[in-house]
Design a protein around this motif. Structure first.
Motif, short mmCIF file in Angstrom:
data_model
loop_
_atom_site.label_atom_id
_atom_site.label_comp_id
_atom_site.label_asym_id
_atom_site.label_seq_id
_atom_site.Cartn_x
_atom_site.Cartn_y
_atom_site.Cartn_z
N GLN A 30 3.34 -9.55 -6.70
CA GLN A 30 1.98 -10.07 -6.91
C GLN A 30 1.07 -9.66 -5.74
OE1 GLN A 30 0.06 -12.73 -5.29
NE2 GLN A 30 -1.55 -12.29 -6.78
N ARG A 31 1.58 -9.81 -4.50
CA ARG A 31 0.77 -9.47 -3.33
C ARG A 31 0.47 -7.98 -3.27
NH1 ARG A 31 3.87 -13.20 -0.91
NH2 ARG A 31 5.43 -11.71 -0.21
N TYR A 34 -1.82 -7.13 -6.42
CA TYR A 34 -2.96 -8.03 -6.68
C TYR A 34 -3.02 -8.44 -8.15
CZ TYR A 34 -4.16 -5.81 -2.26
OH TYR A 34 -4.10 -5.30 -0.98
N TRP A 36 -3.20 -10.59 -11.48
CA TRP A 36 -3.74 -11.87 -11.90
C TRP A 36 -2.64 -12.60 -12.67
CZ3 TRP A 36 -9.35 -10.26 -13.76
CH2 TRP A 36 -10.09 -9.91 -12.62
N GLN A 94 -4.97 -6.44 -12.98
CA GLN A 94 -5.96 -7.53 -13.06
C GLN A 94 -6.20 -7.92 -14.51
OE1 GLN A 94 -7.12 -4.93 -10.44
NE2 GLN A 94 -5.70 -6.19 -9.25
#
Ligand SMILES: [Zn+2]
Length: 292
Positions: A30-31, A34, A36, A94
């Motif tokens: 996730q990091r 990025y 969602w 995203q």
């Protein structure tokens, strides 16, 4: 608490079982990308299944999972190996939607249901095994179940879940895979089927913070599970500045000269982990020499 997976047998060796906690691993994904929340859940579920499937391999064998469901997330790619190492990415990180009617992250909507799940196993000596099934759900757990039953002819049950915090970080992630060995008796099959119907959804079990051991004991019955092995799990990528340098060298000296003249530098980024590598003009000159 670091991530790990366990391998176990149950019901006198008739059931093979795997369970994993992947909270940190999915969090790292996730990091890096990025993602969602809906995309995090989709990638996290695929990585969790992937790391357990990797644990079924031996030695240096590897596998790649590709899921293309025609949904807004694009493709999901996951690589894993027999050492608990997994990496992955999605085309459109995203991606997020409102919760579905069950109040859960709407993974099906992000992934889509018109497409395929493909597994390529690199089993050494240049041998590959490829299995492909149509997506039947888009929620991924059921799709992996269907893959095992159809492509590998192993009656299985796969449960994978990811919970996301309001700030998009990962609250908890994990899952299990149960497989029936050939010749499992009808009575055991019935017991397992009934237990699977009775247990809370995997996301609830993960929310309760169960360890992988507790997860399998909850699903299969405390006295039934015999644990064989415990293995750390992590988001690990094999990329490096040297590897990308070799890729640049393989472009040839004319191409490298163009990079030098047009940009005076170059940057490469890894799809799998989103790491970026920078090459200065001087470094490109060196690579150009090697390409000659
Ligand atoms: Zn990488």
């Amino acid at each position: 608490m670091s991530d790990y997976l366990v391998k176990a047998l149950a019901y006198n060796g008739q059931v093979r079982a795997y369970a994993a906690r992947t909270t940190g691993t999915v969090g790292e994904g996730q990091r890096r990308h990025y993602t969602w929340p809906t995309a995090s859940a989709a990638l996290g579920r695929a990585m969790t299944a992937g790391v357990m499937m990797g644990a079924m391999l031996k030695g240096d064998n590897k596998l790649t999972i590709k899921i293309e469901g025609g949904g807004p997330i694009g493709a999901i790619l996951v690589d894993s190996n027999a050492k608990g190492e997994v990496r992955g990415y999605v085309t459109n990180p995203q991606t997020h939607f409102d919760l579905n009617e069950q109040g859960k992250l709407d993974v099906r909507r992000a992934v889509g249901t018109e497409g395929t799940l493909t597994v390529v196993k690199d089993i050494g000596m240049r041998d590959h095994f490829t299995g492909q099934v149509p997506l039947i759900s888009g929620e991924l757990g059921e799709d992996f179940t269907y893959y095992f039953v159809t492509s590998e002819q192993v009656p299985s049950s796969v449960g994978v879940g990811v919970l996301v915090n309001p700030d998009n970080t990962i609250l908890a992630a994990g899952g299990f895979i149960l497989q029936l060995m050939p010749g499992t008796d009808e009575e055991t099959i019935t017991i397992i089927e009934n237990r699977l119907k009775e247990i809370p959804p995997i996301s609830k079990l993960i929310e309760q913070g169960l360890t992988p051991e507790e997860l399998l004991e909850t699903i299969l019955g405390k006295d039934q599970v015999k644990f064989l092995e415990k293995m750390p799990v992590s988001f690990t990528c094999t990329c490096s500045k040297d590897r990308f340098a070799n890729a640049i060298i393989s472009l040839g000296k004319n191409e490298i000269q163009e990079m030098i003249e047009e940009d005076g530098q170059a940057e490469a980024s890894c799809h799998f982990c989103n790491e970026k590598y920078h090459y200065s003009k001087e470094e490109l000159e060196e690579l150009k020499k090697e390409a000659e």
